[in-house]
Enzyme design. Structure first.
Site, PDB file in Angstrom:
ATOM      1  N   ARG A 170      69.324  58.357  89.457  1.00 56.07           N
ATOM      2  CA  ARG A 170      69.575  59.758  89.042  1.00 56.07           C
ATOM      3  C   ARG A 170      69.187  60.819  90.294  1.00 56.07           C
ATOM      4  O   ARG A 170      68.670  61.641  90.163  1.00 56.07           O
ATOM      5  CB  ARG A 170      68.548  60.118  88.137  1.00 56.07           C
ATOM      6  CG  ARG A 170      68.809  59.580  86.837  1.00 56.07           C
ATOM      7  CD  ARG A 170      69.989  60.211  85.982  1.00 56.07           C
ATOM      8  NE  ARG A 170      69.973  59.659  84.754  1.00 56.07           N
ATOM      9  CZ  ARG A 170      70.585  58.358  84.537  1.00 56.07           C
ATOM     10  NH1 ARG A 170      70.816  57.687  85.185  1.00 56.07           N
ATOM     11  NH2 ARG A 170      70.512  57.933  83.091  1.00 56.07           N
ATOM     12  N   SER A 245      67.846  63.596  78.950  1.00 57.16           N
ATOM     13  CA  SER A 245      66.269  63.153  79.348  1.00 57.16           C
ATOM     14  C   SER A 245      65.694  63.822  80.306  1.00 57.16           C
ATOM     15  O   SER A 245      66.221  64.501  81.225  1.00 57.16           O
ATOM     16  CB  SER A 245      66.594  61.725  80.162  1.00 57.16           C
ATOM     17  OG  SER A 245      67.157  60.694  79.312  1.00 57.16           O
ATOM     18  N   GLU A 341      63.500  65.260  85.393  1.00 58.49           N
ATOM     19  CA  GLU A 341      64.992  65.037  85.693  1.00 58.49           C
ATOM     20  C   GLU A 341      65.703  66.324  86.049  1.00 58.49           C
ATOM     21  O   GLU A 341      66.329  66.526  87.208  1.00 58.49           O
ATOM     22  CB  GLU A 341      65.556  64.216  84.801  1.00 58.49           C
ATOM     23  CG  GLU A 341      66.772  63.510  85.332  1.00 58.49           C
ATOM     24  CD  GLU A 341      67.655  62.673  84.172  1.00 58.49           C
ATOM     25  OE1 GLU A 341      66.887  61.520  83.610  1.00 58.49           O
ATOM     26  OE2 GLU A 341      68.762  63.133  83.844  1.00 58.49           O
TER      27      GLU A 341
HETATM   28  N1  EPU Z   1      61.720  54.680  72.975  1.00 56.60           N
HETATM   29  C1  EPU Z   1      60.712  54.754  72.115  1.00 56.60           C
HETATM   30  N2  EPU Z   1      60.598  56.015  71.840  1.00 56.60           N
HETATM   31  C2  EPU Z   1      61.467  57.109  71.941  1.00 56.60           C
HETATM   32  C3  EPU Z   1      62.300  56.992  72.875  1.00 56.60           C
HETATM   33  C4  EPU Z   1      62.856  55.778  73.543  1.00 56.60           C
HETATM   34  O1  EPU Z   1      60.005  53.805  71.837  1.00 56.60           O
HETATM   35  O2  EPU Z   1      61.112  58.160  71.518  1.00 56.60           O
HETATM   36  C5  EPU Z   1      61.970  53.441  73.560  1.00 56.60           C
HETATM   37  C6  EPU Z   1      63.372  52.685  73.014  1.00 56.60           C
HETATM   38  O3  EPU Z   1      63.049  52.069  71.601  1.00 56.60           O
HETATM   39  C7  EPU Z   1      63.815  51.850  73.907  1.00 56.60           C
HETATM   40  C8  EPU Z   1      63.465  52.454  75.366  1.00 56.60           C
HETATM   41  O4  EPU Z   1      62.288  53.393  75.013  1.00 56.60           O
HETATM   42  O5  EPU Z   1      63.335  50.530  73.695  1.00 56.60           O
HETATM   43  C9  EPU Z   1      64.534  53.278  75.967  1.00 56.60           C
HETATM   44  O6  EPU Z   1      65.118  54.080  75.239  1.00 56.60           O
HETATM   45  P1  EPU Z   1      66.596  54.323  75.455  1.00 56.60           P
HETATM   46  O7  EPU Z   1      67.187  53.107  75.098  1.00 56.60           O
HETATM   47  O8  EPU Z   1      67.121  55.532  74.192  1.00 56.60           O
HETATM   48  O9  EPU Z   1      67.017  54.922  76.626  1.00 56.60           O
HETATM   49  P2  EPU Z   1      66.330  55.849  77.665  1.00 56.60           P
HETATM   50  O10 EPU Z   1      65.432  54.827  78.656  1.00 56.60           O
HETATM   51  O11 EPU Z   1      65.248  56.567  76.805  1.00 56.60           O
HETATM   52  C10 EPU Z   1      68.189  56.161  79.303  1.00 56.60           C
HETATM   53  C11 EPU Z   1      68.741  57.407  80.101  1.00 56.60           C
HETATM   54  C12 EPU Z   1      69.817  57.956  79.282  1.00 56.60           C
HETATM   55  C13 EPU Z   1      70.769  57.259  78.761  1.00 56.60           C
HETATM   56  C14 EPU Z   1      70.113  56.167  78.031  1.00 56.60           C
HETATM   57  C15 EPU Z   1      71.167  55.000  77.707  1.00 56.60           C
HETATM   58  C16 EPU Z   1      67.136  57.790  81.747  1.00 56.60           C
HETATM   59  C17 EPU Z   1      66.069  58.873  82.081  1.00 56.60           C
HETATM   60  N3  EPU Z   1      67.665  58.069  80.396  1.00 56.60           N
HETATM   61  O12 EPU Z   1      67.342  56.708  78.363  1.00 56.60           O
HETATM   62  O13 EPU Z   1      70.138  59.062  80.069  1.00 56.60           O
HETATM   63  O14 EPU Z   1      71.623  57.670  77.895  1.00 56.60           O
HETATM   64  O15 EPU Z   1      69.184  55.258  78.768  1.00 56.60           O
HETATM   65  O16 EPU Z   1      71.564  54.529  78.605  1.00 56.60           O
HETATM   66  O17 EPU Z   1      67.555  57.058  82.481  1.00 56.60           O
HETATM   67  C18 EPU Z   1      70.062  61.329  80.599  1.00 56.60           C
HETATM   68  O18 EPU Z   1      69.677  60.930  81.844  1.00 56.60           O
HETATM   69  O19 EPU Z   1      69.866  62.651  80.250  1.00 56.60           O
HETATM   70  C19 EPU Z   1      70.038  60.428  79.571  1.00 56.60           C
HETATM   71  C20 EPU Z   1      70.255  60.697  78.418  1.00 56.60           C
END
Ligand code: EPU
Length: 354
Positions: A170, A245, A341
């Site tokens: 990012r 995010s 971010e």
């Molecule tokens: N989780 C929770 N509670 C929540 C949200 C997430 O427990 O409210 C847990 C999920 O169950 C999972 C883990 O956290 O085990 C990761 O969550 P998720 O797979 O939804 O992905 P993320 O890490 O929250 C990242 C990117 C997103 C991207 C997704 C999918 C970053 C900061 N964010 O989110 O990117 O769409 O992975 O690859 O790296 C963005 O950058 O704007 C964005 C949306």
């Protein structure tokens, strides 16, 4: 001062509220719409008349202060085509003002595969390299070929390859560069002719269509699945203001992870291959009890704790108060500092003009 194609909007049209996906109330000193590369020399002359400049794409990764003492250049240039073809890749080029998601869908329709995991990310093509967007196992830098940037200070175009862009998670050269100096004109992507679907991300493995198709999944199936998964978790900015995010997933040492795991055996952590671990910031914020909470006109999304939302009428100051509270709470509970971010533009506490 504005003699040819550049469109300078009148004072009343300098409202940026509809030009940022968080829907924050914001006005600029001046707003200019850039639509075609032949306007670039004039644009360089124009920006010299302002103490600062901000280049705005889709407005999906910014927190805009109410009163921006700068010239905002809104990028609206359009056009997509093939830049070059090699035995292994099609190099596709898109102008910066193209909507990212429409560009990705257009590529899938034409059989130019490789960007489908990045479907439905809000914003423009020109903004995509700035924060090296990524989702579902694909980061932009894995598909990046090169870009053309315009140096607004020197009034010249510069070709940049991946090394010049200094991509990391990012982050890129442009996120660190002098504000208002660079305008990304065109971005090129190297899309493989012998494409393989990237299906490793847990959400994709759980998806019924992809689980059945496995390695024979088509780019269209993957594109559709990603759109479906994102729509389930992430609010549509047209309905509920948000900037995706809001925090990066923090990288911590094995020692920090162990101390968190003692009290929280369910902590979500991804090994980085160098002894460090990436934690899911969404999980940390969720565990701290913030999911679905409201603070004035803003709040934490009820299906994804990593997304802050504007329930209506919020300013940058409202977002800052919420983000600071979450950061402080996560730091005290887990000893982890969350990094924001979206880019803050201007000073959040400044009041709206007149
Ligand atoms: N989780 C929770 N509670 C929540 C949200 C997430 O427990 O409210 C847990 C999920 O169950 C999972 C883990 O956290 O085990 C990761 O969550 P998720 O797979 O939804 O992905 P993320 O890490 O929250 C990242 C990117 C997103 C991207 C997704 C999918 C970053 C900061 N964010 O989110 O990117 O769409 O992975 O690859 O790296 C963005 O950058 O704007 C964005 C949306």
């Amino acid at each position: 001062m504005f003699t040819s194609g550049l469109i300078l909007l009148s004072i009343s049209e300098q409202d940026l509220t509809s030009l940022n996906t968080l829907g924050l109330q914001a006005h600029a000193q001046a707003l200019l719409r850039y639509q075609s590369p032949d306007q670039l020399p004039e644009l360089s002359d124009t920006v010299r008349g302002y103490s600062s400049v901000f280049v705005l794409g889709g407005g999906s990764n910014v927190v805009l202060a109410p009163a921006l003492d700068c010239l905002v250049v809104k990028v609206e240039s359009r056009g997509i085509g093939i830049y070059a073809q090699t035995d292994s890749h099609v190099i596709v080029e898109a102008h910066a003002g193209e909507t990212w998601h429409d560009f990705v869908e257009g590529c899938v329709e034409r059989g130019w595969n490789g960007l489908e995991n990045l479907a439905l990310i809000p914003g423009t093509v020109g903004a995509a390299p700035v924060q090296n967007i990524g989702a579902y196992g694909v980061e932009l830098d894995q598909r990046f070929h090169s870009l053309v940037a315009w140096d607004l200070h020197k009034g010249q175009a510069v070709e940049m390859d991946a090394g010049d862009c200094e991509f990391s998670y990012r982050n890129s050269f442009f996120k660190q560069a002098e504000p208002g100096r660079w305008l990304i004109v065109k971005v090129r992507f190297a899309l493989p002719r012998h494409w393989q679907p990237v299906l490793g991300y847990p959400d994709l493995q759980r998806h019924p269509v992809l689980a059945q198709a496995g390695a024979s999944a088509t780019a269209r199936q993957l594109f559709d699945a990603i759109c479906e998964i994102r729509r389930q978790k992430l609010p549509d900015p047209a309905v509920l203001g948000n900037a995706g995010s809001f925090f990066k997933n923090p990288i911590v040492t094995a020692g920090v992870l162990e101390s968190i795991r003692k009290a929280n055996p369910q902590v979500v952590a991804y090994p980085q291959g160098d002894g460090s671990y990436k934690l899911a910031a969404g999980w940390l914020i969720d565990q701290a009890g913030w999911k679905g909470r409201r603070m004035g006109p803003v709040g934490v999304h009820d299906r994804q704790a990593l997304v802050l939302v504007n329930h209506g009428g919020a300013t940058a100051q409202d977002i800052k108060l919420l983000a600071d509270s979450i950061r402080a709470d996560v730091a005290s509970r887990f000893g982890v500092q969350l990094e924001q971010e979206p880019v803050v533009v201007g000073t959040p506490g400044d009041n709206l003009r007149g």
